[in-house]
Design a protein around this motif. Structure first.
Motif, PDB file in Angstrom:
ATOM      1  N   PRO A   1       0.801  -1.232   0.000  1.00 54.60           N
ATOM      2  CA  PRO A   1       0.000   0.000   0.000  1.00 54.60           C
ATOM      3  C   PRO A   1       0.829   1.275   0.000  1.00 54.60           C
ATOM      4  O   PRO A   1       0.510   2.228  -0.723  1.00 54.60           O
ATOM      5  CB  PRO A   1      -0.830  -0.131   1.289  1.00 54.60           C
ATOM      6  CG  PRO A   1      -0.965  -1.600   1.490  1.00 54.60           C
ATOM      7  CD  PRO A   1       0.328  -2.189   1.032  1.00 54.60           C
ATOM      8  N   HIS A   2       1.921   1.342   0.778  1.00 55.65           N
ATOM      9  CA  HIS A   2       2.693   2.581   0.849  1.00 55.65           C
ATOM     10  C   HIS A   2       3.400   2.863  -0.481  1.00 55.65           C
ATOM     11  O   HIS A   2       3.627   4.023  -0.834  1.00 55.65           O
ATOM     12  CB  HIS A   2       3.709   2.520   1.996  1.00 55.65           C
ATOM     13  CG  HIS A   2       4.862   1.606   1.770  1.00 55.65           C
ATOM     14  ND1 HIS A   2       4.782   0.239   1.957  1.00 55.65           N
ATOM     15  CD2 HIS A   2       6.140   1.848   1.337  1.00 55.65           C
ATOM     16  CE1 HIS A   2       5.951  -0.326   1.688  1.00 55.65           C
ATOM     17  NE2 HIS A   2       6.792   0.621   1.296  1.00 55.65           N
ATOM     18  N   GLN A   3       3.710   1.804  -1.243  1.00 55.49           N
ATOM     19  CA  GLN A   3       4.342   1.992  -2.549  1.00 55.49           C
ATOM     20  C   GLN A   3       3.335   2.527  -3.560  1.00 55.49           C
ATOM     21  O   GLN A   3       3.657   3.398  -4.380  1.00 55.49           O
ATOM     22  CB  GLN A   3       4.956   0.680  -3.008  1.00 55.49           C
ATOM     23  CG  GLN A   3       6.106   0.221  -2.124  1.00 55.49           C
ATOM     24  CD  GLN A   3       6.440  -1.249  -2.281  1.00 55.49           C
ATOM     25  OE1 GLN A   3       5.624  -2.038  -2.771  1.00 55.49           O
ATOM     26  NE2 GLN A   3       7.647  -1.625  -1.873  1.00 55.49           N
ATOM     27  N   ALA A   4       2.108   2.015  -3.501  1.00 46.88           N
ATOM     28  CA  ALA A   4       1.053   2.539  -4.369  1.00 46.88           C
ATOM     29  C   ALA A   4       0.804   4.014  -4.068  1.00 46.88           C
ATOM     30  O   ALA A   4       0.624   4.834  -4.981  1.00 46.88           O
ATOM     31  CB  ALA A   4      -0.231   1.727  -4.183  1.00 46.88           C
ATOM     32  N   GLU A   5       0.821   4.365  -2.793  1.00 49.51           N
ATOM     33  CA  GLU A   5       0.606   5.761  -2.408  1.00 49.51           C
ATOM     34  C   GLU A   5       1.744   6.652  -2.897  1.00 49.51           C
ATOM     35  O   GLU A   5       1.517   7.792  -3.331  1.00 49.51           O
ATOM     36  CB  GLU A   5       0.456   5.853  -0.889  1.00 49.51           C
ATOM     37  CG  GLU A   5      -0.848   5.232  -0.377  1.00 49.51           C
ATOM     38  CD  GLU A   5      -0.840   4.983   1.120  1.00 49.51           C
ATOM     39  OE1 GLU A   5       0.140   5.400   1.788  1.00 49.51           O
ATOM     40  OE2 GLU A   5      -1.803   4.362   1.623  1.00 49.51           O
ATOM     41  N   ALA A   6       2.982   6.137  -2.847  1.00 54.34           N
ATOM     42  CA  ALA A   6       4.119   6.910  -3.340  1.00 54.34           C
ATOM     43  C   ALA A   6       4.016   7.145  -4.839  1.00 54.34           C
ATOM     44  O   ALA A   6       4.324   8.243  -5.334  1.00 54.34           O
ATOM     45  CB  ALA A   6       5.428   6.193  -3.003  1.00 54.34           C
ATOM     46  N   LEU A   7       3.574   6.150  -5.570  1.00 52.63           N
ATOM     47  CA  LEU A   7       3.376   6.296  -7.015  1.00 52.63           C
ATOM     48  C   LEU A   7       2.277   7.321  -7.306  1.00 52.63           C
ATOM     49  O   LEU A   7       2.400   8.135  -8.225  1.00 52.63           O
ATOM     50  CB  LEU A   7       3.026   4.942  -7.637  1.00 52.63           C
ATOM     51  CG  LEU A   7       4.183   3.943  -7.737  1.00 52.63           C
ATOM     52  CD1 LEU A   7       3.655   2.533  -8.024  1.00 52.63           C
ATOM     53  CD2 LEU A   7       5.169   4.359  -8.841  1.00 52.63           C
ATOM     54  N   ALA A   8       1.211   7.265  -6.516  1.00 52.74           N
ATOM     55  CA  ALA A   8       0.140   8.251  -6.687  1.00 52.74           C
ATOM     56  C   ALA A   8       0.649   9.664  -6.419  1.00 52.74           C
ATOM     57  O   ALA A   8       0.348  10.604  -7.165  1.00 52.74           O
ATOM     58  CB  ALA A   8      -1.031   7.913  -5.768  1.00 52.74           C
ATOM     59  N   ASP A   9       1.439   9.818  -5.371  1.00 52.47           N
ATOM     60  CA  ASP A   9       1.982  11.132  -5.039  1.00 52.47           C
ATOM     61  C   ASP A   9       2.901  11.655  -6.140  1.00 52.47           C
ATOM     62  O   ASP A   9       3.005  12.873  -6.362  1.00 52.47           O
ATOM     63  CB  ASP A   9       2.758  11.068  -3.721  1.00 52.47           C
ATOM     64  CG  ASP A   9       1.849  10.883  -2.509  1.00 52.47           C
ATOM     65  OD1 ASP A   9       0.629  11.130  -2.638  1.00 52.47           O
ATOM     66  OD2 ASP A   9       2.353  10.472  -1.450  1.00 52.47           O
ATOM     67  N   ALA A  10       3.576  10.738  -6.859  1.00 47.88           N
ATOM     68  CA  ALA A  10       4.455  11.133  -7.962  1.00 47.88           C
ATOM     69  C   ALA A  10       3.683  11.520  -9.211  1.00 47.88           C
ATOM     70  O   ALA A  10       4.264  12.052 -10.162  1.00 47.88           O
ATOM     71  CB  ALA A  10       5.432  10.000  -8.282  1.00 47.88           C
TER      72      ALA A  10
END
Length: 319
Positions: free
Chosen positions: A142-151
């Motif tokens: 989940p935290h990786q998906a959120e980082a991609l979204a933030d990018a």
């Protein structure tokens, strides 16, 4: 939340199978009607696909030359590309007419660290070019998906490949549940889903129908559905299989369009063996995106000159 155990896909699979078996002209007409209701038929998106890390994948996908399990393929393993080079290639793709840039890494799953940070830089750079950015990196947390979204990531590609009953014949290192879990994380992070599959791997018509039924059961449905035809590669377990007949792709595109009416259906791998007329039938059936370029990750694509000829054939004829 996507959970195969809670999905009753049988009714939708019955409908999908009936569509796949229906007379071709009737199927084409119905799919074209649905397509015109929800889309501008002249809007065919050109996407470009780049492998940013090639080969050495620990997964055992039977179709894939990048798997480390298929040593007879002889694929040249390539190291992770730099963000600057990837962004430069994205700019070149944009100049050639692409407005979506897709980046793939032959990973089983994303690991935190320098390479994932570099992917985030790639996503930011592609978005700054004014292009849609899509990545396919394997399983996510989940935290990786959120980082991609933030990018600023537009879409995450994570294909089902085939129906749940046939899946175990193709892949043993990752479960269907694993795939759905990653898609849940992607959706929760607010990233659009690019999810489809491959036909021509020895599956039955029912297997194809069940894959489409799972996709159509997503709520909301996937924003992007790539339909691939197997490109048999010597050295892989499926390297001996023949290529599918183009009309099988037409039927699959048409059925996907009817069941998932608002999605972009992407005419993906395998079209290098299709004629201009075959591809135009796919567009009539509801496909409204292609991968534009000479290579799809490691597989051959139609090529820019042939694609330019394809679009010229479909263009308005001046008097």
């Amino acid at each position: 939340m996507l959970d195969l155990a809670s999905l009753d896909i049988a009714p939708l699979a019955d409908k999908a199978e009936a569509l796949l078996r229906s007379p071709l002209l009737t199927l084409l007409h119905n799919a074209a009607s649905v397509h015109r209701t929800h889309h501008d038929v002249e809007d065919i998106q050109k996407a470009s696909l780049l492998s940013v890390k090639t080969g050495g994948c620990p997964e055992d996908c039977a179709y894939c030359p990048q798997s480390a399990h298929h040593k007879e393929v002889g694929l040249q393993k390539e190291h992770f590309m730099s963000p600057d080079l990837v962004i430069e290639m994205a700019a070149q793709a944009r100049a050639m007419g692409a407005d979506r840039f897709c980046m793939g890494a032959a990973w089983r799953k994303v690991r935190d660290g320098a390479e994932f940070d570099a992917v985030l830089d790639m996503v930011r750079g592609v978005r700054q070019l004014g292009m849609e950015a899509c990545v396919t990196l394997g399983m996510l947390q989940p935290h990786q998906a959120e980082a991609l979204a933030d990018a600023g990531l537009t879409a995450y590609n994570h294909n089902l490949d085939t129906g749940p009953e046939f899946y175990g014949e193709i892949i043993g290192t990752r479960t269907y549940r694993d795939r759905l879990e990653t898609l849940n994380y992607v959706r929760a992070a607010g990233i659009t889903i690019c999810c489809g599959g491959i036909i021509g791997m020895g599956e039955s018509l029912r297997d194809r129908a069940e894959m489409l039924a799972v996709l159509a059961s997503f709520d909301p449905q996937p924003e992007s559905v790539p339909i691939n035809a197997l490109i048999p590669v010597l050295g892989t377990p499926l390297g001996h299989l023949p290529r599918i007949h183009p009309m099988e792709m037409v039927r699959m595109v048409a059925t996907a369009r009817i069941l998932i009416p608002k999605t972009r259906v992407r005419l993906s791998a395998g079209r290098d063996g299709f004629s201009v007329s075959d591809q135009i039938l796919c567009f009539m059936a509801g496909a409204n995106s292609i991968f534009y370029g000479d290579v799809l990750l490691t597989a051959p694509n139609s090529g820019l000159p042939l694609d330019d000829a394809l679009f010229e054939t479909m263009a308005h004829i001046e008097s």
